[in-house]
Design a protein around this motif. Structure first.
Motif, PDB file in Angstrom:
ATOM      1  N   GLY A 174     -35.049   3.861  -8.565  1.00  0.00           N
ATOM      2  CA  GLY A 174     -36.002   3.046  -9.213  1.00  0.00           C
ATOM      3  C   GLY A 174     -36.175   1.941  -8.726  1.00  0.00           C
ATOM      4  N   PHE A 226     -34.177  -3.957 -17.112  1.00  0.00           N
ATOM      5  CA  PHE A 226     -34.315  -3.423 -15.594  1.00  0.00           C
ATOM      6  C   PHE A 226     -35.116  -4.123 -14.619  1.00  0.00           C
ATOM      7  CE2 PHE A 226     -36.884  -1.219 -12.511  1.00  0.00           C
ATOM      8  CZ  PHE A 226     -35.822  -0.232 -11.794  1.00  0.00           C
ATOM      9  N   VAL A 246     -44.474  -3.648 -19.806  1.00  0.00           N
ATOM     10  CA  VAL A 246     -43.182  -3.008 -19.999  1.00  0.00           C
ATOM     11  C   VAL A 246     -43.264  -2.862 -21.621  1.00  0.00           C
ATOM     12  CG1 VAL A 246     -40.704  -2.815 -20.144  1.00  0.00           C
ATOM     13  CG2 VAL A 246     -41.967  -3.931 -18.374  1.00  0.00           C
ATOM     14  N   ARG A 298     -31.422   9.787 -11.718  1.00  0.00           N
ATOM     15  CA  ARG A 298     -31.270   8.289 -12.088  1.00  0.00           C
ATOM     16  C   ARG A 298     -30.063   7.530 -11.865  1.00  0.00           C
ATOM     17  NH1 ARG A 298     -35.052   8.958 -17.558  1.00  0.00           N
ATOM     18  NH2 ARG A 298     -36.821   9.329 -16.306  1.00  0.00           N
ATOM     19  N   ALA A 351     -41.429   6.013 -11.976  1.00  0.00           N
ATOM     20  CA  ALA A 351     -40.878   7.148 -12.663  1.00  0.00           C
ATOM     21  C   ALA A 351     -39.794   7.684 -11.765  1.00  0.00           C
ATOM     22  CB  ALA A 351     -41.660   8.080 -13.145  1.00  0.00           C
TER      23      ALA A 351
HETATM   24  C1  LIG Z   1     -36.889   2.841 -15.080  1.00  0.00           C
HETATM   25  C2  LIG Z   1     -36.560   4.104 -14.107  1.00  0.00           C
HETATM   26  C3  LIG Z   1     -37.643   4.044 -13.125  1.00  0.00           C
HETATM   27  C4  LIG Z   1     -35.280   3.619 -13.245  1.00  0.00           C
HETATM   28  O1  LIG Z   1     -34.843   4.509 -12.315  1.00  0.00           O
HETATM   29  P1  LIG Z   1     -33.181   4.713 -11.583  1.00  0.00           P
HETATM   30  O2  LIG Z   1     -33.565   5.471 -10.362  1.00  0.00           O
HETATM   31  O3  LIG Z   1     -32.242   4.991 -12.502  1.00  0.00           O
HETATM   32  O4  LIG Z   1     -33.180   3.112 -11.437  1.00  0.00           O
HETATM   33  P2  LIG Z   1     -31.878   2.416 -10.575  1.00  0.00           P
HETATM   34  O5  LIG Z   1     -30.900   3.563 -10.275  1.00  0.00           O
HETATM   35  O6  LIG Z   1     -32.297   1.626  -9.372  1.00  0.00           O
HETATM   36  O7  LIG Z   1     -31.377   1.353 -11.515  1.00  0.00           O
HETATM   37  C5  LIG Z   1     -31.079   1.817 -13.005  1.00  0.00           C
HETATM   38  C6  LIG Z   1     -30.112   0.593 -13.593  1.00  0.00           C
HETATM   39  O8  LIG Z   1     -29.714   1.053 -14.909  1.00  0.00           O
HETATM   40  C7  LIG Z   1     -28.261   1.060 -14.564  1.00  0.00           C
HETATM   41  N1  LIG Z   1     -27.903   2.424 -15.676  1.00  0.00           N
HETATM   42  C8  LIG Z   1     -26.942   2.004 -16.481  1.00  0.00           C
HETATM   43  N2  LIG Z   1     -26.705   3.342 -17.074  1.00  0.00           N
HETATM   44  C9  LIG Z   1     -27.571   4.260 -16.627  1.00  0.00           C
HETATM   45  C10 LIG Z   1     -27.785   5.622 -16.595  1.00  0.00           C
HETATM   46  N3  LIG Z   1     -27.031   6.349 -17.567  1.00  0.00           N
HETATM   47  N4  LIG Z   1     -28.624   6.223 -15.948  1.00  0.00           N
HETATM   48  C11 LIG Z   1     -29.392   5.578 -14.981  1.00  0.00           C
HETATM   49  N5  LIG Z   1     -28.978   4.459 -14.706  1.00  0.00           N
HETATM   50  C12 LIG Z   1     -28.198   3.561 -15.508  1.00  0.00           C
HETATM   51  C13 LIG Z   1     -28.003   1.101 -13.333  1.00  0.00           C
HETATM   52  O9  LIG Z   1     -26.612   0.941 -13.096  1.00  0.00           O
HETATM   53  C14 LIG Z   1     -28.989   0.488 -12.596  1.00  0.00           C
HETATM   54  O10 LIG Z   1     -28.682  -0.775 -12.896  1.00  0.00           O
HETATM   55  P3  LIG Z   1     -29.285  -2.173 -12.155  1.00  0.00           P
HETATM   56  O11 LIG Z   1     -30.550  -2.546 -12.793  1.00  0.00           O
HETATM   57  O12 LIG Z   1     -28.252  -3.258 -12.181  1.00  0.00           O
HETATM   58  O13 LIG Z   1     -29.276  -1.839 -10.643  1.00  0.00           O
HETATM   59  C15 LIG Z   1     -35.998   5.372 -14.658  1.00  0.00           C
HETATM   60  O14 LIG Z   1     -35.285   5.127 -15.828  1.00  0.00           O
HETATM   61  C16 LIG Z   1     -37.114   6.214 -15.277  1.00  0.00           C
HETATM   62  O15 LIG Z   1     -37.902   6.826 -14.587  1.00  0.00           O
HETATM   63  N6  LIG Z   1     -37.480   6.122 -16.622  1.00  0.00           N
HETATM   64  C17 LIG Z   1     -38.503   6.531 -17.436  1.00  0.00           C
HETATM   65  C18 LIG Z   1     -40.025   6.126 -16.859  1.00  0.00           C
HETATM   66  C19 LIG Z   1     -40.206   4.659 -16.981  1.00  0.00           C
HETATM   67  O16 LIG Z   1     -39.716   3.953 -18.117  1.00  0.00           O
HETATM   68  N7  LIG Z   1     -40.745   3.846 -16.144  1.00  0.00           N
HETATM   69  C20 LIG Z   1     -40.821   2.397 -16.292  1.00  0.00           C
HETATM   70  C21 LIG Z   1     -42.061   2.223 -17.078  1.00  0.00           C
HETATM   71  S1  LIG Z   1     -41.980   0.309 -17.233  1.00  0.00           S
END
Ligand SMILES: CC(C)(COP(=O)(O)OP(=O)(O)OC[C@H]1O[C@@H](n2cnc3c(N)ncnc32)[C@H](O)[C@@H]1OP(=O)(O)O)[C@@H](O)C(=O)NCCC(=O)NCCS
Length: 171
Positions: free
Chosen positions: A109, A142, A132, A104, A98
């Motif tokens: 992530g 992702f 997932v 984000r 998370a």
């Molecule tokens: C899934 C999660 C951990 C990703 O975290 P994050 O810090 O945004 O991850 P990243 O920045 O490394 O990657 C996000 C990806 O989405 C893309 N993205 C597109 N639109 C986005 C947006 N509006 N906000 C965030 N990311 C976005 C990013 O470019 C990136 O692409 P990539 O995979 O090619 O690198 C986060 O969204 C989260 O906590 N979600 C809720 C909990 C959850 O679902 N956990 C996973 C359970 S299986």
């Protein structure tokens, strides 16, 4: 006192990912609940993260695979990697991933997943597994971008149809 993260576009993200100890269980629980809050009412069944206690998290952290992402004194994300007891014993599970909604899209992530995979490699695991929700295609994409492929489908108790994908990748 933990500071809440507020994203500022001018601020360069400088996250630090550190092991989470048993004493970090409440911190991990709090950031996990912030991360999953947007799913409340959207997932059937509801995510189990909301019912998990700090004591249950502390028990998982005893395995050494918990990680917290910090920026200064603010906790922005979490993950827990665990050895799975079944099968060959060489498969590790990555869960409780998370990131705080305000943090984000900056690679955090992905870095947490990589840190969990590093831990599992250090434990001589040969595959990593994630579960997932089928209802969350953005999460399936992702993990697919990080080398995970569907290897099975799972069904939560009481449901007549699959509710999540089992996705794995070699380590
Ligand atoms: C899934 C999660 C951990 C990703 O975290 P994050 O810090 O945004 O991850 P990243 O920045 O490394 O990657 C996000 C990806 O989405 C893309 N993205 C597109 N639109 C986005 C947006 N509006 N906000 C965030 N990311 C976005 C990013 O470019 C990136 O692409 P990539 O995979 O090619 O690198 C986060 O969204 C989260 O906590 N979600 C809720 C909990 C959850 O679902 N956990 C996973 C359970 S299986």
């Amino acid at each position: 006192m933990e500071r809440r993260f507020r994203y500022c576009p001018a601020m360069r993200p400088d996250f630090e990912i550190l092991p989470a100890m048993a004493g970090d269980a409440e911190r991990l629980r709090a950031v996990m609940c912030r991360g999953f809050a947007g799913y409340r009412g959207r997932l059937q069944p509801e995510s189990s993260v909301f019912a998990e206690t700090a004591a249950q998290i502390a028990a998982k952290l005893a395995g050494g695979g918990g990680r917290l992402a910090w920026q200064g004194d603010a906790v922005l994300g979490c993950v827990i990697a665990e050895r799975l007891a079944r099968g060959s014993g060489r498969v590790g599970y990555i869960g409780r991933l998370a990131v705080d909604p305000a943090a984000r899209g900056h690679g955090l992530g992905g870095r947490l997943v990589a840190a969990a995979e590093d831990f599992l490699r250090g434990q001589a695991m040969v595959h990593a597994e994630v579960h997932v929700r089928i209802a969350l295609p953005e999460n399936i994409a992702f993990f697919a971008r990080r080398g995970y492929q569907e290897t099975a489908r799972g069904t939560h108790p009481g449901f007549a149809h699959p509710t999540y994908l089992v996705m794995t990748r070699p380590l």
